[in-house]
Design a protein around this motif. Structure first.
Motif, mmCIF file in Angstrom:
data_model
loop_
_atom_site.group_PDB
_atom_site.id
_atom_site.type_symbol
_atom_site.label_atom_id
_atom_site.label_comp_id
_atom_site.label_asym_id
_atom_site.label_seq_id
_atom_site.Cartn_x
_atom_site.Cartn_y
_atom_site.Cartn_z
ATOM 1 N N ARG A 104 0.847 -1.183 0.000
ATOM 2 C CA ARG A 104 0.000 0.000 0.000
ATOM 3 C C ARG A 104 0.880 1.230 0.000
ATOM 4 N NH1 ARG A 104 -4.681 0.782 4.370
ATOM 5 N NH2 ARG A 104 -2.883 1.246 5.642
ATOM 6 N N MET A 133 -5.242 -8.596 6.991
ATOM 7 C CA MET A 133 -5.986 -7.351 7.135
ATOM 8 C C MET A 133 -6.760 -6.992 5.873
ATOM 9 S SD MET A 133 -4.819 -6.939 10.089
ATOM 10 C CE MET A 133 -5.280 -5.372 10.774
ATOM 11 N N ALA A 135 -8.427 -3.627 5.041
ATOM 12 C CA ALA A 135 -8.597 -2.265 5.590
ATOM 13 C C ALA A 135 -9.446 -1.427 4.640
ATOM 14 C CB ALA A 135 -7.229 -1.665 5.874
ATOM 15 N N GLY A 192 -5.597 4.965 7.442
ATOM 16 C CA GLY A 192 -6.054 3.736 6.801
ATOM 17 C C GLY A 192 -5.797 2.498 7.636
ATOM 18 N N TYR A 193 -5.539 2.680 8.938
ATOM 19 C CA TYR A 193 -5.363 1.522 9.830
ATOM 20 C C TYR A 193 -6.708 1.128 10.441
ATOM 21 C CZ TYR A 193 -0.406 0.977 9.539
ATOM 22 O OH TYR A 193 0.837 0.682 9.074
ATOM 23 N N ILE A 194 -6.853 -0.173 10.668
ATOM 24 C CA ILE A 194 -8.099 -0.669 11.243
ATOM 25 C C ILE A 194 -8.115 -0.364 12.744
ATOM 26 C CG2 ILE A 194 -9.520 -2.706 11.661
ATOM 27 C CD1 ILE A 194 -8.370 -3.934 9.107
ATOM 28 N N GLY A 199 -2.620 -3.258 14.535
ATOM 29 C CA GLY A 199 -1.434 -2.523 14.099
ATOM 30 C C GLY A 199 -1.032 -2.956 12.702
ATOM 31 N N ASP A 200 0.255 -2.909 12.422
ATOM 32 C CA ASP A 200 0.754 -3.271 11.092
ATOM 33 C C ASP A 200 1.078 -4.768 11.077
ATOM 34 O OD1 ASP A 200 2.600 -1.645 8.623
ATOM 35 O OD2 ASP A 200 2.620 -3.816 8.901
ATOM 36 N N ALA A 201 0.283 -5.525 10.350
ATOM 37 C CA ALA A 201 0.407 -6.988 10.382
ATOM 38 C C ALA A 201 1.779 -7.448 9.893
ATOM 39 C CB ALA A 201 -0.700 -7.605 9.535
ATOM 40 N N GLY A 202 2.266 -6.865 8.806
ATOM 41 C CA GLY A 202 3.568 -7.272 8.251
ATOM 42 C C GLY A 202 4.683 -7.000 9.248
HETATM 43 N N1 URA Z 1 -2.538 -2.885 7.086
HETATM 44 C C1 URA Z 1 -2.183 -3.319 8.316
HETATM 45 O O1 URA Z 1 -1.196 -4.047 8.460
HETATM 46 N N2 URA Z 1 -2.918 -2.940 9.360
HETATM 47 C C2 URA Z 1 -3.993 -2.151 9.234
HETATM 48 O O2 URA Z 1 -4.646 -1.841 10.236
HETATM 49 C C3 URA Z 1 -4.347 -1.701 7.946
HETATM 50 C C4 URA Z 1 -3.612 -2.095 6.892
#
Ligand code: URA
Ligand code: PRP
Length: 209
Positions: A104, A133, A135, A192-194, A199-202
């Protein structure tokens, strides 16, 4: 119209709580994502067709059932989707794995494709696209566009946490695709985060930041 299934199984919900927890470190996060992916795969395969075969037990011959129907293609959206692959393969070891690389753009939030590799018999397979995710939905919509463009016709999408905005985007773009999620969260924030999300899954899976 594609259906949305929210898995409310207690084991899935319990493990998801620890996946969300900011105090859960990379190792445990990875293990939990793997376990939840397995549990979700168990649910998602509930309607797989069976056929009757004959089997010889130590006692006598008997009629019994094995899976029939289309072969499975498992498609993680890189990077974070990789965290769900092994858990699913444990239950469906014959699945072939394709990869779609998307990230993204942090400014525009638009998905950018950088990798695409699928099994060659793409038209013959039932695909399960996975990403923790959903989002804005941009990545999932684009991944499924890419698959359809190459001839895939039978696709499911599975994620851990979805925002309502992402579900809406998927329903509009791909009404033929059923969506399987462990939790439907409240909303997206300005980045754009849920929310509340995880948080950031990656980054949480791979220990990057
Ligand atoms: N990607 C993520 O890793 N977390 C989010 O909350 C949104 C997009
Ligand atoms: C995350 C996540 C999804 C995407 C979801 O990946 O794993 O692929 O964001 O957001 P969307 O629904 O708004 O498109 P990210 O772009 O951070 O890439 P990464 O997996 O390489 O970290």
């Amino acid at each position: 119209m594609g259906k949305v299934y929210v898995f409310d199984h207690p084991l899935i919900q319990h493990k998801l709580t620890y996946i969300r927890d900011i105090n859960t470190g990379t190792k445990e996060f990875r293990e939990l994502v793997d376990e939840v992916a397995s549990l979700m795969a168990f649910e998602i395969t509930r309607d797989m067709p069976l056929e009757e075969v004959e089997v010889e037990t130590p006692v006598r011959k008997a009629k019994s059932k094995v899976l029939s129907g289309k072969k499975i293609g498992l498609v993680p959206i890189l990077r974070a989707g990789l965290g769900m692959v092994d858990g699913i393969l444990r239950l469906i070891p014959a699945a072939k794995v394709g990869h779609i690389g998307l990230y993204r753009d942090p400014e525009t939030l638009q998905p950018v494709e950088y990798y695409f590799k699928m099994p060659s018999d793409i038209k013959e397979r039932e695909f399960i696209v996975v990403d923790p995710m959903l989002a804005t939905g941009g990545s999932a919509v684009e991944a499924i566009n890419a698959l359809k463009k190459r001839g895939a016709t039978n696709i499911k999408f599975m994620c851990l946490i979805a925002a309502p905005e992402g579900v809406e985007a998927m329903k509009n773009a791909h009404p033929d695709v059923d969506i399987y999620i462990a939790a439907l969260d409240e909303q997206l924030n300005d980045h754009g985060y849920i929310v509340p999300g995880l948080g950031d899954a990656g980054d949480r899976l791979f220990g990057t930041k």
